[in-house]
Design a protein around this motif. Structure first.
Motif, PDB file in Angstrom:
ATOM      1  N   GLY A 184       6.803  -8.906  22.972  1.00 27.71           N
ATOM      2  CA  GLY A 184       6.019  -7.824  22.372  1.00 27.71           C
ATOM      3  C   GLY A 184       6.693  -7.135  21.209  1.00 27.71           C
ATOM      4  O   GLY A 184       6.488  -5.943  20.991  1.00 27.71           O
ATOM      5  N   ALA A 185       7.496  -7.864  20.470  1.00 24.74           N
ATOM      6  CA  ALA A 185       8.214  -7.272  19.342  1.00 24.74           C
ATOM      7  C   ALA A 185       7.237  -6.701  18.315  1.00 24.74           C
ATOM      8  O   ALA A 185       6.180  -7.274  18.051  1.00 24.74           O
ATOM      9  CB  ALA A 185       9.101  -8.317  18.678  1.00 24.74           C
ATOM     10  N   VAL A 186       7.619  -5.587  17.742  1.00 19.95           N
ATOM     11  CA  VAL A 186       6.822  -4.964  16.685  1.00 19.95           C
ATOM     12  C   VAL A 186       6.984  -5.769  15.398  1.00 19.95           C
ATOM     13  O   VAL A 186       7.963  -6.513  15.243  1.00 19.95           O
ATOM     14  CB  VAL A 186       7.249  -3.493  16.473  1.00 19.95           C
ATOM     15  N   PRO A 187       6.046  -5.637  14.457  1.00 21.42           N
ATOM     16  CA  PRO A 187       6.143  -6.385  13.196  1.00 21.42           C
ATOM     17  C   PRO A 187       7.471  -6.177  12.467  1.00 21.42           C
ATOM     18  O   PRO A 187       8.005  -7.118  11.879  1.00 21.42           O
ATOM     19  CB  PRO A 187       4.956  -5.867  12.373  1.00 21.42           C
ATOM     20  N   ALA A 188       8.027  -4.990  12.540  1.00 25.09           N
ATOM     21  CA  ALA A 188       9.303  -4.738  11.862  1.00 25.09           C
ATOM     22  C   ALA A 188      10.420  -5.608  12.438  1.00 25.09           C
ATOM     23  O   ALA A 188      11.309  -6.055  11.703  1.00 25.09           O
ATOM     24  CB  ALA A 188       9.681  -3.265  11.961  1.00 25.09           C
ATOM     25  N   ALA A 189      10.389  -5.864  13.741  1.00 27.19           N
ATOM     26  CA  ALA A 189      11.404  -6.725  14.357  1.00 27.19           C
ATOM     27  C   ALA A 189      11.245  -8.159  13.864  1.00 27.19           C
ATOM     28  O   ALA A 189      12.235  -8.845  13.608  1.00 27.19           O
ATOM     29  CB  ALA A 189      11.306  -6.663  15.875  1.00 27.19           C
ATOM     30  N   GLU A 207      10.001  -9.045  10.970  1.00 25.24           N
ATOM     31  CA  GLU A 207      10.475  -9.040   9.583  1.00 25.24           C
ATOM     32  C   GLU A 207      11.999  -9.060   9.540  1.00 25.24           C
ATOM     33  O   GLU A 207      12.602  -9.734   8.701  1.00 25.24           O
ATOM     34  CB  GLU A 207       9.932  -7.817   8.849  1.00 25.24           C
ATOM     35  N   ASP A 213       7.993 -12.647  19.972  1.00 21.12           N
ATOM     36  CA  ASP A 213       6.559 -12.443  20.192  1.00 21.12           C
ATOM     37  C   ASP A 213       6.255 -12.292  21.681  1.00 21.12           C
ATOM     38  O   ASP A 213       5.498 -11.403  22.081  1.00 21.12           O
ATOM     39  CB  ASP A 213       5.774 -13.611  19.598  1.00 21.12           C
TER      40      ASP A 213
END
Length: 87
Positions: free
Chosen positions: A62-67, A69, A59
């Motif tokens: 700035g990880a994307v939601p897919a990361a 998951e 977080d």
């Protein structure tokens, strides 16, 4: 504890913690492997911080939601690996 039991316990490898387990997946051609390679390149990555620490780490970067998951899937797979090593 008898000698046979002690010998068996000594011969059984200790289960890996999450970070070393995850690093073994860096060669995989899938999302878990991709994320493992990314995280492995960061010397500031957390170790022994559990799932909450891993989530915070991603977080903060700035990880994307897919990361996120993918991290959850990796943690689930790790949870399945660990009991087999404890037997």
């Amino acid at each position: 504890m008898d000698a046979t039991r002690r010998r068996k316990d000594a011969d059984t490898p200790k289960p890996k913690s999450f970070t070393p387990w995850w690093k073994t997946h860096a060669g995989q051609d899938n999302a878990i492997g991709d994320l493992a390679r990314e995280v492995s390149r960061d010397p500031g990555r957390p170790s022994r911080k559990g799932l909450p620490g891993q989530r915070t780490y991603l977080d903060e970067r700035g990880a994307v939601p897919a990361a996120m998951e993918t991290l959850e899937r990796a943690w689930t797979q790790y949870g399945q690996y660990k009991p087999t090593q404890d037997e």
